[in-house]
Design a protein around this motif. Structure first.
Motif, short mmCIF file in Angstrom:
data_model
loop_
_atom_site.label_atom_id
_atom_site.label_comp_id
_atom_site.label_asym_id
_atom_site.label_seq_id
_atom_site.Cartn_x
_atom_site.Cartn_y
_atom_site.Cartn_z
N ARG A 180 -0.87 -1.25 8.46
CA ARG A 180 -1.90 -0.65 7.60
C ARG A 180 -2.25 0.75 8.08
NH1 ARG A 180 -6.22 -5.14 8.71
NH2 ARG A 180 -4.92 -5.27 10.58
N TYR B 256 -4.25 -7.10 -4.83
CA TYR B 256 -2.94 -7.37 -5.44
C TYR B 256 -2.92 -8.76 -6.07
CZ TYR B 256 -1.42 -3.28 -2.84
OH TYR B 256 -1.30 -2.00 -2.35
N ASP C 170 0.83 -1.21 0.00
CA ASP C 170 0.00 0.00 0.00
C ASP C 170 0.86 1.26 0.00
OD1 ASP C 170 -2.22 -1.64 0.09
OD2 ASP C 170 -2.60 -1.35 2.23
N ASP D 149 5.86 1.84 7.34
CA ASP D 149 5.44 1.41 6.01
C ASP D 149 6.08 2.25 4.92
OD1 ASP D 149 3.94 3.63 6.82
OD2 ASP D 149 2.11 2.98 5.80
N ARG E 8 -7.10 -7.40 -0.91
CA ARG E 8 -6.48 -6.08 -0.91
C ARG E 8 -6.16 -5.59 -2.33
NH1 ARG E 8 -4.18 -5.53 4.38
NH2 ARG E 8 -2.90 -3.74 3.74
N ARG F 96 1.19 4.34 -2.73
CA ARG F 96 0.99 5.76 -2.42
C ARG F 96 2.14 6.61 -2.95
NH1 ARG F 96 -0.56 3.74 2.62
NH2 ARG F 96 1.43 4.37 3.55
#
Length: 375
Positions: free
Chosen positions: A177, A69, A39, A362, A67, A43
């Motif tokens: 997340r 993918y 994710d 992340d 999700r 972004r």
């Protein structure tokens, strides 16, 4: 080990859409950090392509497609903990899995392979070695075999906690997340309680034992159902999809709600005042990030990493730790119910929990990965 030929090729295609392959199958503890990274990559580089590796029997078959993918399946390479007949078959299984993985990496045009440990990561590391840059992320202070191998070939090694014995380790925390790191529990509380059928006002305990549940936790907590009811405490209990849990109802008392699996962990965290759970690295990171006081019950197997995972939260005053062997219905009534019922103590532990962890892990890892990809 750096590959000059690969580096030159990357320089020639600088600016092209990066192709990132993540290897973190098996359990949620390996898959969720991989998806949090995915994710974050999207972004930072919306033109990127992220592909996940997995096996046909892992939880990734459910989590990854949900999700959005693509998932590529490879033959599993389980690592026996003790000498068994399976050990004699290992070289053949590794060879077949590496061959299949290498075919996938070539077909998708992988620019970087990111491994999170486990039996999916090992063949990914071996397939990428000398061909595609490798980035390793280790969530536990005590790394597993796959990441010990992968770190030897990696261009970058990211770890969750200081003291992890891997060469070139950079401490960044665990990728989580954004639905967790940005969670406003107070704002979602009413919606979350209604979603699960919980009492809107009663102190509430969230219980789970990992993605597959935990029989010892299930028995001890459900065995104290009457004590929870008498104390006016509600319970949301994820018992695992392969387990069953029947709990007596007490009309007029806060509900004890058993569910096989929690699809919406954000709502589960928002509904709770405290949590009783295992202490996998991912679990500890999440409950700390959302500010939930925790009673950790480390898995009594493996190399003791779950007790190590929980120690910083316990030392900070954000959690308690109970040995699995000591977890009984009587211990729940003696220790857990008074905790959940004490609003002042809960508030202090919650404040201590929020100060732990790395909320931007992340995107930190995503930047490392994109730099390693060279595109």
């Amino acid at each position: 080990m750096n590959n000059p030929v690969r580096a030159d090729a990357a320089a020639e295609v600088a600016g092209k859409a990066p192709v990132v392959v993540v290897a973190g199958g098996g359990t949620a503890g390996h898959i969720e950090p991989a998806l949090a990274l995915a994710d974050a990559v999207m972004r930072l580089r919306p033109d990127a392509k992220v592909i996940a590796l997995g096996t046909e029997r892992g939880l990734e078959n459910k989590l990854v497609p949900a999700r959005g993918y693509p998932l590529e399946l490879i033959p599993p390479v389980p690592m026996p903990r003790k000498p068994t007949p399976e050990l004699l078959k290992m070289p053949m299984k590794v060879r077949d899995s590496v061959k299949r993985t290498r075919e996938i990496l070539e077909r998708v045009g992988a620019d970087v392979v990111v491994g999170f440990g486990g039996y999916v990561a090992l063949p990914a590391y071996l397939a990428a070695r000398g061909r595609t840059p490798i980035v390793v992320h280790e969530a536990n202070e005590k790394p597993g075999l796959a990441n010990k191998v992968g770190a030897r070939f990696a261009v970058r090694v990211a770890v969750a906690v200081p003291g992890t014995p891997l060469a070139k380790a950079e401490v960044i925390g665990i990728p989580l997340r954004r639905s967790i790191t940005s969670l406003d529990r107070a704002a979602l509380r009413a919606e979350a309680r209604e979603h699960f059928g919980l009492d809107p006002d009663a102190p509430t305990l969230l219980v789970f034992g990992g993605s597959q549940g935990a029989v010892s936790i299930n028995g001890a907590v459900s065995g104290a159902a009457k004590e929870f009811a008498d104390a006016g405490v509600g319970v949301l209990h994820a018992h695992g999809p392969k387990n069953t849990l029947v709990v007596q109802e007490f009309p007029g008392k806060p509900a004890y709600v058993p569910v096989p699996y929690l699809e919406r962990m954000d709502l589960a965290y928002a509904a709770a005042d405290a949590v009783l759970c295992r202490s996998g690295a991912m679990t500890v990171a999440e409950v700390s990030a959302v500010g939930l006081p925790a009673v950790f019950v480390p898995l009594p197997y493996g190399n003791g990493e779950q007790a190590v995972n929980a120690r910083p939260a316990v030392d900070a005053g954000a959690g308690l730790m109970v040995d699995d062997a000591d977890l009984t219905a009587a211990k729940i009534a003696e220790l857990v119910i008074p905790l959940v019922s004490d609003a002042d103590r809960i508030a202090k532990m919650s404040a201590a929990a929020v100060g732990l962890g790395h909320r931007e892990a992340d995107e930190t890892l995503a930047k490392i990965v994109l730099e390693a990809a060279g595109v």
